[in-house]
Structure formats: C-alpha cells, structure tokens
Scaffold this motif. Structure first.
Motif, PDB file in Angstrom:
ATOM      1  N   GLU A   1     -20.871 -10.561  -9.626  1.00 19.10           N
ATOM      2  CA  GLU A   1     -22.352 -11.307  -9.478  1.00 19.10           C
ATOM      3  C   GLU A   1     -22.637 -11.383  -8.129  1.00 19.10           C
ATOM      4  OE1 GLU A   1     -23.517 -15.735 -10.390  1.00 19.10           O
ATOM      5  OE2 GLU A   1     -21.995 -14.980 -11.835  1.00 19.10           O
ATOM      6  N   LEU A   2     -23.400 -10.212  -7.440  1.00 18.11           N
ATOM      7  CA  LEU A   2     -23.696  -9.990  -6.134  1.00 18.11           C
ATOM      8  C   LEU A   2     -24.762 -11.239  -5.732  1.00 18.11           C
ATOM      9  CD1 LEU A   2     -23.790  -6.201  -5.681  1.00 18.11           C
ATOM     10  CD2 LEU A   2     -21.988  -8.046  -5.241  1.00 18.11           C
ATOM     11  N   ASP A   3     -24.608 -11.709  -4.598  1.00 17.44           N
ATOM     12  CA  ASP A   3     -25.881 -12.444  -3.990  1.00 17.44           C
ATOM     13  C   ASP A   3     -26.965 -11.606  -3.781  1.00 17.44           C
ATOM     14  OD1 ASP A   3     -24.038 -14.653  -3.962  1.00 17.44           O
ATOM     15  OD2 ASP A   3     -23.585 -14.439  -1.669  1.00 17.44           O
ATOM     16  N   PHE A   4     -28.126 -12.191  -3.687  1.00 17.56           N
ATOM     17  CA  PHE A   4     -29.464 -11.541  -3.607  1.00 17.56           C
ATOM     18  C   PHE A   4     -29.561 -10.350  -2.341  1.00 17.56           C
ATOM     19  CE2 PHE A   4     -30.282 -14.682  -0.577  1.00 17.56           C
ATOM     20  CZ  PHE A   4     -31.044 -14.168   0.522  1.00 17.56           C
ATOM     21  N   ASN A   5     -28.553 -10.928  -1.250  1.00 17.95           N
ATOM     22  CA  ASN A   5     -28.646 -10.057  -0.123  1.00 17.95           C
ATOM     23  C   ASN A   5     -27.692  -9.019   0.083  1.00 17.95           C
ATOM     24  OD1 ASN A   5     -27.039 -11.991   0.620  1.00 17.95           O
ATOM     25  ND2 ASN A   5     -27.943 -12.519   2.191  1.00 17.95           N
ATOM     26  N   GLU A   6     -26.812  -8.836  -0.911  1.00 10.92           N
ATOM     27  CA  GLU A   6     -25.428  -8.270  -0.672  1.00 10.92           C
ATOM     28  C   GLU A   6     -25.660  -6.627  -1.645  1.00 10.92           C
ATOM     29  OE1 GLU A   6     -21.590 -10.992  -0.931  1.00 10.92           O
ATOM     30  OE2 GLU A   6     -22.577 -10.707  -2.913  1.00 10.92           O
ATOM     31  N   SER A   7     -25.363  -5.598  -0.697  1.00 10.52           N
ATOM     32  CA  SER A   7     -25.415  -4.285  -1.185  1.00 10.52           C
ATOM     33  C   SER A   7     -24.167  -3.729  -1.034  1.00 10.52           C
ATOM     34  CB  SER A   7     -26.407  -3.341  -0.510  1.00 10.52           C
ATOM     35  OG  SER A   7     -27.639  -3.887  -0.561  1.00 10.52           O
ATOM     36  N   ILE A   8     -23.198  -3.647  -2.091  1.00 13.51           N
ATOM     37  CA  ILE A   8     -21.809  -3.430  -2.355  1.00 13.51           C
ATOM     38  C   ILE A   8     -21.538  -2.200  -3.401  1.00 13.51           C
ATOM     39  CG2 ILE A   8     -19.548  -4.326  -2.839  1.00 13.51           C
ATOM     40  CD1 ILE A   8     -20.653  -7.232  -1.694  1.00 13.51           C
ATOM     41  N   ARG A   9     -20.404  -1.702  -2.593  1.00 13.22           N
ATOM     42  CA  ARG A   9     -19.869  -0.474  -3.711  1.00 13.22           C
ATOM     43  C   ARG A   9     -18.373  -1.058  -3.513  1.00 13.22           C
ATOM     44  NH1 ARG A   9     -22.731   3.839  -1.264  1.00 13.22           N
ATOM     45  NH2 ARG A   9     -21.398   3.848   0.512  1.00 13.22           N
ATOM     46  N   VAL A  10     -17.587  -0.763  -4.774  1.00  9.16           N
ATOM     47  CA  VAL A  10     -16.359  -1.138  -4.858  1.00  9.16           C
ATOM     48  C   VAL A  10     -15.648   0.150  -4.933  1.00  9.16           C
ATOM     49  CG1 VAL A  10     -14.658  -2.172  -6.336  1.00  9.16           C
ATOM     50  CG2 VAL A  10     -16.906  -2.954  -6.286  1.00  9.16           C
ATOM     51  N   ASP A  11     -14.349   0.182  -4.228  1.00  6.76           N
ATOM     52  CA  ASP A  11     -13.485   1.220  -4.065  1.00  6.76           C
ATOM     53  C   ASP A  11     -12.182   0.692  -4.125  1.00  6.76           C
ATOM     54  OD1 ASP A  11     -12.772   4.000  -3.874  1.00  6.76           O
ATOM     55  OD2 ASP A  11     -13.400   3.979  -1.927  1.00  6.76           O
ATOM     56  N   THR A  12     -11.289   1.786  -4.394  1.00  9.50           N
ATOM     57  CA  THR A  12      -9.678   1.392  -4.012  1.00  9.50           C
ATOM     58  C   THR A  12      -9.072   2.249  -2.946  1.00  9.50           C
ATOM     59  OG1 THR A  12      -8.998   2.817  -5.636  1.00  9.50           O
ATOM     60  CG2 THR A  12      -9.478   0.480  -6.153  1.00  9.50           C
ATOM     61  N   ALA A  13      -8.019   1.971  -2.329  1.00  3.60           N
ATOM     62  CA  ALA A  13      -7.391   2.878  -1.488  1.00  3.60           C
ATOM     63  C   ALA A  13      -5.796   2.459  -1.419  1.00  3.60           C
ATOM     64  CB  ALA A  13      -7.796   2.719   0.070  1.00  3.60           C
ATOM     65  N   GLY A  14      -4.870   3.438  -0.950  1.00  5.19           N
ATOM     66  CA  GLY A  14      -3.570   3.350  -0.827  1.00  5.19           C
ATOM     67  C   GLY A  14      -3.240   2.251   0.181  1.00  5.19           C
ATOM     68  N   TRP A  15      -2.096   1.506   0.066  1.00  7.28           N
ATOM     69  CA  TRP A  15      -1.876   0.290   1.338  1.00  7.28           C
ATOM     70  C   TRP A  15      -1.803   1.168   2.595  1.00  7.28           C
ATOM     71  CZ3 TRP A  15      -2.020  -3.934   3.385  1.00  7.28           C
ATOM     72  CH2 TRP A  15      -1.375  -4.260   4.360  1.00  7.28           C
ATOM     73  N   GLU A  16      -1.051   2.362   2.518  1.00  6.54           N
ATOM     74  CA  GLU A  16      -0.437   3.104   3.678  1.00  6.54           C
ATOM     75  C   GLU A  16      -1.805   3.564   4.186  1.00  6.54           C
ATOM     76  OE1 GLU A  16       2.064   3.030   5.539  1.00  6.54           O
ATOM     77  OE2 GLU A  16       2.934   1.835   4.069  1.00  6.54           O
ATOM     78  N   ALA A  17      -2.806   4.373   3.420  1.00  6.69           N
ATOM     79  CA  ALA A  17      -4.110   4.817   3.861  1.00  6.69           C
ATOM     80  C   ALA A  17      -4.956   3.731   4.599  1.00  6.69           C
ATOM     81  CB  ALA A  17      -4.676   5.331   2.689  1.00  6.69           C
ATOM     82  N   LEU A  18      -4.884   2.416   4.000  1.00 10.44           N
ATOM     83  CA  LEU A  18      -5.719   1.285   4.467  1.00 10.44           C
ATOM     84  C   LEU A  18      -4.973   1.108   5.957  1.00 10.44           C
ATOM     85  CD1 LEU A  18      -7.909  -0.756   4.644  1.00 10.44           C
ATOM     86  CD2 LEU A  18      -6.423  -2.199   3.330  1.00 10.44           C
ATOM     87  N   ARG A  19      -3.618   0.859   6.024  1.00  3.84           N
ATOM     88  CA  ARG A  19      -3.127   0.710   7.457  1.00  3.84           C
ATOM     89  C   ARG A  19      -3.608   1.635   8.340  1.00  3.84           C
ATOM     90  NH1 ARG A  19       1.986   1.247   7.758  1.00  3.84           N
ATOM     91  NH2 ARG A  19       2.362  -0.215   9.582  1.00  3.84           N
ATOM     92  N   GLU A  20      -3.424   2.828   8.097  1.00  6.88           N
ATOM     93  CA  GLU A  20      -3.650   3.947   8.994  1.00  6.88           C
ATOM     94  C   GLU A  20      -5.302   3.992   9.386  1.00  6.88           C
ATOM     95  OE1 GLU A  20      -2.864   7.236  11.230  1.00  6.88           O
ATOM     96  OE2 GLU A  20      -1.691   6.080  10.091  1.00  6.88           O
ATOM     97  N   SER A  21      -6.027   3.588   8.444  1.00  4.22           N
ATOM     98  CA  SER A  21      -7.516   3.584   8.973  1.00  4.22           C
ATOM     99  C   SER A  21      -7.669   2.130   9.945  1.00  4.22           C
ATOM    100  CB  SER A  21      -8.304   3.079   7.620  1.00  4.22           C
ATOM    101  OG  SER A  21      -8.360   4.207   6.680  1.00  4.22           O
ATOM    102  N   VAL A  22      -6.920   1.114   9.758  1.00  6.59           N
ATOM    103  CA  VAL A  22      -7.017   0.112  10.687  1.00  6.59           C
ATOM    104  C   VAL A  22      -6.239   0.669  12.034  1.00  6.59           C
ATOM    105  CG1 VAL A  22      -6.133  -2.284  11.537  1.00  6.59           C
ATOM    106  CG2 VAL A  22      -6.870  -1.804   9.156  1.00  6.59           C
ATOM    107  N   ALA A  23      -5.102   1.142  11.848  1.00  9.58           N
ATOM    108  CA  ALA A  23      -4.519   1.918  13.144  1.00  9.58           C
ATOM    109  C   ALA A  23      -5.368   2.936  14.049  1.00  9.58           C
ATOM    110  CB  ALA A  23      -3.271   2.402  12.753  1.00  9.58           C
TER     111      ALA A  23
END
Length: 180
Positions: free
Chosen positions: A137-159
């Motif tokens: 239930e998105l707000d009127f001004n939200e344009s959002i896609r949902v995805d998933t990622a592995g924890w290690e891949a997310l940590r690496e993306s932050v690093a």
C-alpha cells in the motif's frame, strides 16, 4: 541549570509546510548574546527496517529519490503515524512498502541522522522470518520496486559505496557490529 552552549529560542514559526516535513524558522540568541536566524526541517519520527527472509536473505527496496535524481537501493523506511508505537510502525511500513510481513521484530537502535539540519529521529528494527503477503500500500508519492539480496552481498555493497543511502548503511553496519 542550562548548558553554556545552549541557544535561546526567541521566536519560532513554520516558514513552509509540505507533505512529510515542515521548515521551521527561528530567531535565536547565541551564548555570546548575539541574535540570528536559524532554519531547519522538522519531520515526524521514522522507522527503518532490516528485514530478513532467512538467515542470509534480506528484503530491499529500490525507490526513486527526486533529491538525488536516481533510484536508491536500500531498506524500507517511513514516518510513524501520530500516536503509533515504534514496533507497530515498523511492521506497517514493512508491509506497505514491500508486501512482506515479519514473524518477529526486534529493536536495534535510534539515531538523529542529521541533527544540524533537521529534528528527525530514526528508530531501527530488525525483522525476522519475513514472508510475502502481496499486500503493498504505497503512498501517493512513492515509486518502489521490491527485491532481495544476500546478507554478504548487501554488506559488500555498503563497504564499496554502491549503497549510498545513509539509513541503509547505518542499519547494516550497526547490525553487523552489534547484532539485534
């Protein structure tokens, strides 16, 4: 007793109001007695959710961010409703933005992300055993896609700086350093 660094607010008004935040204009007296103006953004408290589907899989969102003119990959987040408690807000925002429901939610930390510019307070939660419900239930001004990622891949993306969103970086690093 007041702190000798404290500023005295002489006058305060809402200079501008829009959906999501107000700009507050104040006249203040500095510790040395000088008077000056100070403006800041005021917004309601918000929640940021680090949602785990499994031990290694995280739910992420990709959202258009007009201020930086690009899609931002990060954690679901949103403002709390008046009178709403933090955990309820975290569960609601997770479902509204991603269509996932959390089996269990644990508080992680609270921060003031930019207290020189705004009065915001962000409450971080970790959501476990998240399952898709399909009920977004998105707000009127939200344009959002949902995805998933592995924890290690997310940590690496932050690093590596691939994830530039400060809320996401803080949530991932805090969880990685201190756990729930």
């Amino acid at each position: 007793m007041t702190d000798p660094l404290e500023w005295e607010t002489i006058d305060e008004e809402v200079a501008y109001s829009c959906p999501g935040f107000d700009v507050i204009h104040e006249t203040v007296r500095l510790p040395d007695g000088a008077e000056t103006d100070f403006d800041y953004a005021s917004e309601p408290p918000a929640v940021v959710i680090l949602p785990f589907v499994s031990e290694d899989e995280i739910v992420l969102i990709e959202e258009w961010r007009q201020a930086v003119k690009r899609v931002n990959r990060g954690l679901p987040a949103g403002s709390m409703e008046p009178g709403e408690d933090r955990e309820t807000a975290a569960r609601r925002e997770l479902e509204e933005e991603t269509g996932y429901e959390a089996g269990r939610v644990e508080f992680l930390t609270s921060v003031e992300p930019a207290n020189g510019l705004l009065d915001a307070r962000h409450h971080y939660f970790v959501a476990f055993d998240c399952e898709p419900t399909g009920e977004r239930e998105l707000d009127f001004n939200e344009s959002i896609r949902v995805d998933t990622a592995g924890w290690e891949a997310l940590r690496e993306s932050v690093a590596t700086g691939e994830v530039e969103d400060g809320r996401t970086a803080l949530g991932v690093l805090h969880y990685d350093a201190f756990g729930p």
